[in-house]
Design a protein around this motif. Structure first.
Motif, PDB file in Angstrom:
ATOM      1  N   LEU A 165       0.796  -1.224   0.000  1.00  0.00           N
ATOM      2  CA  LEU A 165       0.000   0.000   0.000  1.00  0.00           C
ATOM      3  C   LEU A 165       0.831   1.277   0.000  1.00  0.00           C
ATOM      4  N   ASN A 166       2.136   1.173   0.211  1.00  0.00           N
ATOM      5  CA  ASN A 166       2.918   2.381   0.439  1.00  0.00           C
ATOM      6  C   ASN A 166       2.960   3.308  -0.771  1.00  0.00           C
ATOM      7  N   VAL A 167       3.434   2.830  -1.905  1.00  0.00           N
ATOM      8  CA  VAL A 167       3.616   3.684  -3.073  1.00  0.00           C
ATOM      9  C   VAL A 167       3.137   2.936  -4.318  1.00  0.00           C
ATOM     10  N   VAL A 168       2.333   3.600  -5.124  1.00  0.00           N
ATOM     11  CA  VAL A 168       1.897   3.073  -6.414  1.00  0.00           C
ATOM     12  C   VAL A 168       2.350   4.047  -7.490  1.00  0.00           C
ATOM     13  N   VAL A 169       3.075   3.545  -8.496  1.00  0.00           N
ATOM     14  CA  VAL A 169       3.595   4.375  -9.582  1.00  0.00           C
ATOM     15  C   VAL A 169       3.151   3.764 -10.900  1.00  0.00           C
ATOM     16  N   ARG A 170       2.327   4.496 -11.646  1.00  0.00           N
ATOM     17  CA  ARG A 170       1.787   3.983 -12.902  1.00  0.00           C
ATOM     18  C   ARG A 170       2.741   4.290 -14.056  1.00  0.00           C
ATOM     19  N   ALA A 213      12.530  13.465   3.857  1.00  0.00           N
ATOM     20  CA  ALA A 213      11.178  13.712   4.373  1.00  0.00           C
ATOM     21  C   ALA A 213      10.125  13.097   3.455  1.00  0.00           C
ATOM     22  N   SER A 214      10.360  13.151   2.140  1.00  0.00           N
ATOM     23  CA  SER A 214       9.399  12.581   1.197  1.00  0.00           C
ATOM     24  C   SER A 214       9.341  11.065   1.317  1.00  0.00           C
ATOM     25  N   TRP A 215      10.488  10.405   1.445  1.00  0.00           N
ATOM     26  CA  TRP A 215      10.494   8.952   1.649  1.00  0.00           C
ATOM     27  C   TRP A 215       9.738   8.590   2.925  1.00  0.00           C
ATOM     28  N   ASN A 216       9.935   9.362   3.969  1.00  0.00           N
ATOM     29  CA  ASN A 216       9.230   9.093   5.225  1.00  0.00           C
ATOM     30  C   ASN A 216       7.722   9.242   5.054  1.00  0.00           C
ATOM     31  N   ARG A 217       7.311  10.277   4.309  1.00  0.00           N
ATOM     32  CA  ARG A 217       5.863  10.473   4.080  1.00  0.00           C
ATOM     33  C   ARG A 217       5.260   9.298   3.317  1.00  0.00           C
ATOM     34  N   HIS A 218       6.046   8.706   2.428  1.00  0.00           N
ATOM     35  CA  HIS A 218       5.568   7.553   1.669  1.00  0.00           C
ATOM     36  C   HIS A 218       5.605   6.262   2.484  1.00  0.00           C
ATOM     37  N   GLY A 219       6.148   6.334   3.696  1.00  0.00           N
ATOM     38  CA  GLY A 219       6.250   5.136   4.509  1.00  0.00           C
ATOM     39  C   GLY A 219       7.408   4.238   4.109  1.00  0.00           C
ATOM     40  N   LEU A 220       8.384   4.786   3.401  1.00  0.00           N
ATOM     41  CA  LEU A 220       9.529   4.010   2.948  1.00  0.00           C
ATOM     42  C   LEU A 220      10.779   4.412   3.719  1.00  0.00           C
ATOM     43  N   GLY A 221      11.636   3.439   3.976  1.00  0.00           N
ATOM     44  CA  GLY A 221      12.885   3.716   4.659  1.00  0.00           C
ATOM     45  C   GLY A 221      13.916   4.263   3.697  1.00  0.00           C
ATOM     46  N   TYR A 222      14.398   5.466   3.946  1.00  0.00           N
ATOM     47  CA  TYR A 222      15.378   6.096   3.061  1.00  0.00           C
ATOM     48  C   TYR A 222      16.627   5.230   2.933  1.00  0.00           C
ATOM     49  N   GLU A 223      16.983   4.538   3.993  1.00  0.00           N
ATOM     50  CA  GLU A 223      18.169   3.682   3.977  1.00  0.00           C
ATOM     51  C   GLU A 223      17.954   2.427   3.139  1.00  0.00           C
ATOM     52  N   ARG A 224      16.716   2.204   2.682  1.00  0.00           N
ATOM     53  CA  ARG A 224      16.396   1.037   1.850  1.00  0.00           C
ATOM     54  C   ARG A 224      16.459   1.358   0.358  1.00  0.00           C
ATOM     55  N   SER A 225      16.866   2.554   0.009  1.00  0.00           N
ATOM     56  CA  SER A 225      16.779   2.987  -1.392  1.00  0.00           C
ATOM     57  C   SER A 225      17.608   2.120  -2.331  1.00  0.00           C
ATOM     58  N   THR A 226      18.799   1.718  -1.905  1.00  0.00           N
ATOM     59  CA  THR A 226      19.643   0.892  -2.777  1.00  0.00           C
ATOM     60  C   THR A 226      18.976  -0.453  -3.052  1.00  0.00           C
ATOM     61  N   ALA A 227      18.500  -1.100  -2.012  1.00  0.00           N
ATOM     62  CA  ALA A 227      17.865  -2.409  -2.173  1.00  0.00           C
ATOM     63  C   ALA A 227      16.565  -2.301  -2.970  1.00  0.00           C
ATOM     64  N   ILE A 228      15.790  -1.260  -2.724  1.00  0.00           N
ATOM     65  CA  ILE A 228      14.539  -1.081  -3.466  1.00  0.00           C
ATOM     66  C   ILE A 228      14.835  -0.835  -4.937  1.00  0.00           C
ATOM     67  N   GLY A 229      15.855  -0.039  -5.221  1.00  0.00           N
ATOM     68  CA  GLY A 229      16.220   0.221  -6.607  1.00  0.00           C
ATOM     69  C   GLY A 229      16.614  -1.045  -7.347  1.00  0.00           C
ATOM     70  N   THR A 230      17.398  -1.903  -6.716  1.00  0.00           N
ATOM     71  CA  THR A 230      17.791  -3.171  -7.331  1.00  0.00           C
ATOM     72  C   THR A 230      16.575  -4.052  -7.588  1.00  0.00           C
ATOM     73  N   CYS A 231      15.645  -4.046  -6.660  1.00  0.00           N
ATOM     74  CA  CYS A 231      14.417  -4.830  -6.810  1.00  0.00           C
ATOM     75  C   CYS A 231      13.575  -4.322  -7.978  1.00  0.00           C
ATOM     76  N   LEU A 232      13.391  -3.028  -8.058  1.00  0.00           N
ATOM     77  CA  LEU A 232      12.604  -2.458  -9.156  1.00  0.00           C
ATOM     78  C   LEU A 232      13.253  -2.736 -10.509  1.00  0.00           C
ATOM     79  N   GLN A 233      14.574  -2.683 -10.555  1.00  0.00           N
ATOM     80  CA  GLN A 233      15.277  -2.967 -11.811  1.00  0.00           C
ATOM     81  C   GLN A 233      14.993  -4.382 -12.290  1.00  0.00           C
TER      82      GLN A 233
END
Length: 238
Positions: free
Chosen positions: A12-17, A173-193
């Motif tokens: 539920l955190n972030v949806v990107v079309r 602050a934007s990552w926090n508002r989305h409910g995402l951990g800023y420190e997770r950005s590298t792992a999330i990016g690899t997953c999305l790729q």
């Protein structure tokens, strides 16, 4: 990797079309993907899933995480300055080559996207400008005459770094508002790729010319759902 369905309620955190075309009517005939929020922006060219030579994720992942999730619109030099610092934080890449390219191709020719040249310049440099110097080209010509080409170019590159680092707390602050951990950005990016490459390969193998879908992003798992031309989903733990 085995693919499995995850209930949408778990993501539920972030949806990107996103939208895919085998050939975009953009004058370039580009194949690839665009964020739906950027469909009408002529400055945004569709991108393939291919990562860059120095970066392990694609332009679309950059647009999703370093622009959209970080709170910076996808076009404009100031927004790109901030997004490239986010890209560097996430992937370890050096933003300087991209800054230098934008300076050489745009700013040194008097072109600034998203704002006026005066508002983009550092205040100390604006103070040097006469009031009757209005256009971007006039501004560059005047500053080259008093500062020199190389000094002006260096000033622009450092301005990009200054503006880029100003965006760090905004992105956090934007990552926090989305409910995402800023420190997770590298792992999330690899997953999305990985998800993007899987979805793209499916559309290419099926010779589909058009596709729509959306990413769902969470700290623990991410998913891409294709709605057209077929309804399927891929997901992967972060």
């Amino acid at each position: 990797m085995r693919l499995f369905q995850i209930p949408q309620s778990a993501l539920l955190n972030v949806v990107v079309r996103v939208t895919y075309r085998s050939e975009w009517p953009d004058g370039f005939g580009a194949r690839g993907w665009k964020l739906d929020i950027a469909l009408d922006d002529p400055e945004i060219i569709a991108s393939t899933p291919s990562p860059g030579e120095r970066i392990n994720t694609s332009v679309l992942v950059h647009d999703i995480l370093d622009h959209y999730v970080s709170g910076f619109p996808p076009s404009g030099h100031r927004n790109e300055a901030m997004a490239l610092i986010q890209l560097g934080t996430r992937t370890g890449s050096d933003p300087r080559p991209d800054y230098e390219q934008m300076v050489d191709e745009d700013l040194m020719h008097g072109v600034v996207y998203g704002e006026s040249m005066r508002s983009f310049l550092p205040p100390r440099v604006v103070q040097l400008l006469p009031l009757d110097v209005i256009s971007g080209k006039e501004t560059i010509d005047f500053l080259v005459n008093i500062l020199g080409h190389d000094s002006l170019r260096s000033m622009f590159v450092e301005r990009f770094f200054e503006l880029g680092y100003r965006g760090v707390p905004l992105a956090q602050a934007s990552w926090n508002r989305h409910g995402l951990g800023y420190e997770r950005s590298t792992a999330i990016g690899t997953c999305l790729q990985w998800l993007l490459e899987e979805a793209d390969q499916l559309l290419v193998n099926g010779a589909f010319s058009f596709g729509t879908g959306f990413f769902q992003i969470d700290n623990q798992v991410c998913q891409i759902t294709l709605k057209e031309p077929l309804n399927t989903a891929f997901n992967k733990p972060v």
